[in-house]
Design a protein around this motif. Sequence first.
Motif, PDB file in Angstrom:
ATOM      1  N   ARG A 139    -146.512 -41.203  61.025  1.00 31.00           N
ATOM      2  CA  ARG A 139    -146.797 -42.305  60.115  1.00 31.00           C
ATOM      3  C   ARG A 139    -145.769 -42.276  58.986  1.00 31.00           C
ATOM      4  O   ARG A 139    -144.970 -41.340  58.877  1.00 31.00           O
ATOM      5  N   ASN A 140    -145.802 -43.279  58.111  1.00 30.88           N
ATOM      6  CA  ASN A 140    -144.756 -43.382  57.095  1.00 30.88           C
ATOM      7  C   ASN A 140    -145.202 -42.987  55.690  1.00 30.88           C
ATOM      8  O   ASN A 140    -144.504 -43.260  54.716  1.00 30.88           O
ATOM      9  N   TRP A 141    -146.371 -42.314  55.576  1.00 31.41           N
ATOM     10  CA  TRP A 141    -146.793 -41.838  54.254  1.00 31.41           C
ATOM     11  C   TRP A 141    -147.479 -40.483  54.403  1.00 31.41           C
ATOM     12  O   TRP A 141    -147.942 -40.110  55.471  1.00 31.41           O
ATOM     13  N   SER A 142    -147.508 -39.744  53.303  1.00 30.82           N
ATOM     14  CA  SER A 142    -148.138 -38.425  53.332  1.00 30.82           C
ATOM     15  C   SER A 142    -148.577 -38.048  51.924  1.00 30.82           C
ATOM     16  O   SER A 142    -148.431 -38.832  50.980  1.00 30.82           O
ATOM     17  N   SER A 160    -137.786 -34.365  57.745  1.00 31.41           N
ATOM     18  CA  SER A 160    -138.139 -35.484  58.615  1.00 31.41           C
ATOM     19  C   SER A 160    -138.293 -36.788  57.823  1.00 31.41           C
ATOM     20  O   SER A 160    -138.836 -36.788  56.717  1.00 31.41           O
ATOM     21  N   PRO A 161    -137.860 -37.907  58.392  1.00 30.21           N
ATOM     22  CA  PRO A 161    -138.027 -39.203  57.723  1.00 30.21           C
ATOM     23  C   PRO A 161    -139.450 -39.750  57.837  1.00 30.21           C
ATOM     24  O   PRO A 161    -139.783 -40.737  57.197  1.00 30.21           O
ATOM     25  N   SER A 162    -140.283 -39.118  58.656  1.00 32.12           N
ATOM     26  CA  SER A 162    -141.654 -39.579  58.869  1.00 32.12           C
ATOM     27  C   SER A 162    -142.631 -38.442  58.614  1.00 32.12           C
ATOM     28  O   SER A 162    -142.254 -37.281  58.533  1.00 32.12           O
ATOM     29  N   SER A 163    -143.910 -38.808  58.491  1.00 32.11           N
ATOM     30  CA  SER A 163    -144.959 -37.813  58.324  1.00 32.11           C
ATOM     31  C   SER A 163    -145.586 -37.481  59.668  1.00 32.11           C
ATOM     32  O   SER A 163    -145.834 -38.362  60.491  1.00 32.11           O
ATOM     33  N   PHE A 164    -145.869 -36.205  59.884  1.00 37.73           N
ATOM     34  CA  PHE A 164    -146.467 -35.738  61.131  1.00 37.73           C
ATOM     35  C   PHE A 164    -147.987 -35.684  61.069  1.00 37.73           C
ATOM     36  O   PHE A 164    -148.623 -35.244  62.030  1.00 37.73           O
ATOM     37  N   VAL A 165    -148.584 -36.106  59.974  1.00 38.03           N
ATOM     38  CA  VAL A 165    -150.038 -35.989  59.789  1.00 38.03           C
ATOM     39  C   VAL A 165    -150.729 -37.186  60.437  1.00 38.03           C
ATOM     40  O   VAL A 165    -150.933 -38.219  59.811  1.00 38.03           O
ATOM     41  N   THR A 166    -151.053 -37.055  61.718  1.00 37.21           N
ATOM     42  CA  THR A 166    -151.640 -38.179  62.443  1.00 37.21           C
ATOM     43  C   THR A 166    -152.802 -37.759  63.340  1.00 37.21           C
ATOM     44  O   THR A 166    -153.024 -38.337  64.386  1.00 37.21           O
ATOM     45  N   HIS A 167    -153.500 -36.695  62.976  1.00 42.17           N
ATOM     46  CA  HIS A 167    -154.768 -36.306  63.607  1.00 42.17           C
ATOM     47  C   HIS A 167    -154.638 -35.582  64.946  1.00 42.17           C
ATOM     48  O   HIS A 167    -155.630 -35.063  65.443  1.00 42.17           O
ATOM     49  N   TYR A 168    -153.441 -35.542  65.528  1.00 44.66           N
ATOM     50  CA  TYR A 168    -153.256 -34.767  66.754  1.00 44.66           C
ATOM     51  C   TYR A 168    -151.776 -34.431  66.914  1.00 44.66           C
ATOM     52  O   TYR A 168    -150.902 -35.158  66.434  1.00 44.66           O
ATOM     53  N   ARG A 228    -142.458 -41.324  67.304  1.00 44.50           N
ATOM     54  CA  ARG A 228    -142.983 -42.661  67.563  1.00 44.50           C
ATOM     55  C   ARG A 228    -144.113 -42.945  66.574  1.00 44.50           C
ATOM     56  O   ARG A 228    -144.761 -42.023  66.076  1.00 44.50           O
ATOM     57  N   LYS A 229    -144.368 -44.223  66.310  1.00 51.20           N
ATOM     58  CA  LYS A 229    -145.413 -44.601  65.377  1.00 51.20           C
ATOM     59  C   LYS A 229    -146.782 -44.217  65.932  1.00 51.20           C
ATOM     60  O   LYS A 229    -147.089 -44.464  67.095  1.00 51.20           O
ATOM     61  N   ALA A 230    -147.606 -43.649  65.061  1.00 44.60           N
ATOM     62  CA  ALA A 230    -148.931 -43.199  65.497  1.00 44.60           C
ATOM     63  C   ALA A 230    -149.870 -44.356  65.805  1.00 44.60           C
ATOM     64  O   ALA A 230    -150.653 -44.306  66.753  1.00 44.60           O
ATOM     65  N   LEU A 231    -149.840 -45.388  64.963  1.00 48.45           N
ATOM     66  CA  LEU A 231    -150.708 -46.556  65.142  1.00 48.45           C
ATOM     67  C   LEU A 231    -152.173 -46.151  65.220  1.00 48.45           C
ATOM     68  O   LEU A 231    -152.908 -46.537  66.117  1.00 48.45           O
ATOM     69  N   ASN A 232    -152.589 -45.379  64.227  1.00 50.16           N
ATOM     70  CA  ASN A 232    -153.983 -44.931  64.140  1.00 50.16           C
ATOM     71  C   ASN A 232    -154.782 -45.885  63.264  1.00 50.16           C
ATOM     72  O   ASN A 232    -154.289 -46.369  62.243  1.00 50.16           O
ATOM     73  N   LYS A 233    -156.014 -46.137  63.643  1.00 52.23           N
ATOM     74  CA  LYS A 233    -156.902 -46.993  62.872  1.00 52.23           C
ATOM     75  C   LYS A 233    -158.150 -46.221  62.475  1.00 52.23           C
ATOM     76  O   LYS A 233    -158.825 -45.634  63.332  1.00 52.23           O
ATOM     77  N   SER A 234    -158.465 -46.193  61.192  1.00 52.87           N
ATOM     78  CA  SER A 234    -159.683 -45.545  60.713  1.00 52.87           C
ATOM     79  C   SER A 234    -160.824 -46.546  60.681  1.00 52.87           C
ATOM     80  O   SER A 234    -160.663 -47.671  60.190  1.00 52.87           O
ATOM     81  N   LEU A 235    -161.967 -46.131  61.198  1.00 48.27           N
ATOM     82  CA  LEU A 235    -163.140 -46.986  61.237  1.00 48.27           C
ATOM     83  C   LEU A 235    -164.327 -46.280  60.609  1.00 48.27           C
ATOM     84  O   LEU A 235    -164.477 -45.065  60.747  1.00 48.27           O
ATOM     85  N   SER A 236    -165.180 -47.018  59.966  1.00 49.40           N
ATOM     86  CA  SER A 236    -166.384 -46.441  59.363  1.00 49.40           C
ATOM     87  C   SER A 236    -167.618 -46.691  60.217  1.00 49.40           C
ATOM     88  O   SER A 236    -168.698 -46.187  59.917  1.00 49.40           O
TER      89      SER A 236
END
Length: 271
Positions: A139-142, A160-168, A228-236
């Motif tokens: 993702r692009n923020w951390s 790295s130009p991107s953040s690796f924090v994407t849940h997996y 590659r872009k994670a494209l993760n969506k958080s849902l409640s």
Amino acid sequence: MSVPIRARINSKTKIDVLIPAIEKDLVTLPYVIDAVRKQVKHPIGQIMIVSPDRPRMRNLCRRKGCRFVNENSVLPITKRNIRYRSKKWERSGWLFQQLLKMSGDNLGNSNYFLAIDADTVLIRPHVFRIGAKTLFYCRNWSQPEYFKTYRKLLGRKAASPSSFVTHYMLFEKSKLRRLKRVIAAKHRMSWYAAILKKMDRTKQFAFSEFETYGNFLYANNPSGVLLRKALNKSLSTNIAQLSPGRRKTLARKYRSLSFHKRKGYARSKKR
């Protein structure tokens, strides 16, 4: 980045799967396990649930054909040895599960293991190795504190130009061991003691295992990783209320869904 993932949607690289969890995760965990089996396009060895020793968790592992691992058997320390809290928040369990992921090189039989959060469901096919390269979903923020701790631990700025924090994330055991050896040698103490010492525990988000491992690999061999872009969506919403049609619609735009727990959950995944 130039290798189209859809052109190589299957990988022959065998991997294990590691999922740290507690009883509150039982709402989402069965869906996480099912999605891993459906969407991870690698031969899968063991799916290991690393958890407190509770009957409900052992029952789930039996039902789902997973290996139960008592979380207190993995490290020389347990959650009780970690004090990471303030008057407003409690993050000791959240930090402990990160250390458990970083101990995955001592579990399973494969040379690689996928660590995934117990509230994140994959909704598109995933591969994590293409040729000799590891594919990271980014993702692009951390959190700024993650990078401050990384610099304290390794003596250099995250590259790295991107953040690796994407849940997996896929870990290669030999490289994870190397990272831990470097940290231990630099600080003349165990790798986990160095993390606990160097992170600012007055900050609510002060360390990331994904950010640390990903940047370590990128710094040492940027051409050996694919981003590659994670494209993760958080849902409640409750995952059980998500219809197959709605999931299919979401999969057109996203790769994964995270069902975060209610406010006050000790292992909050707001990362």
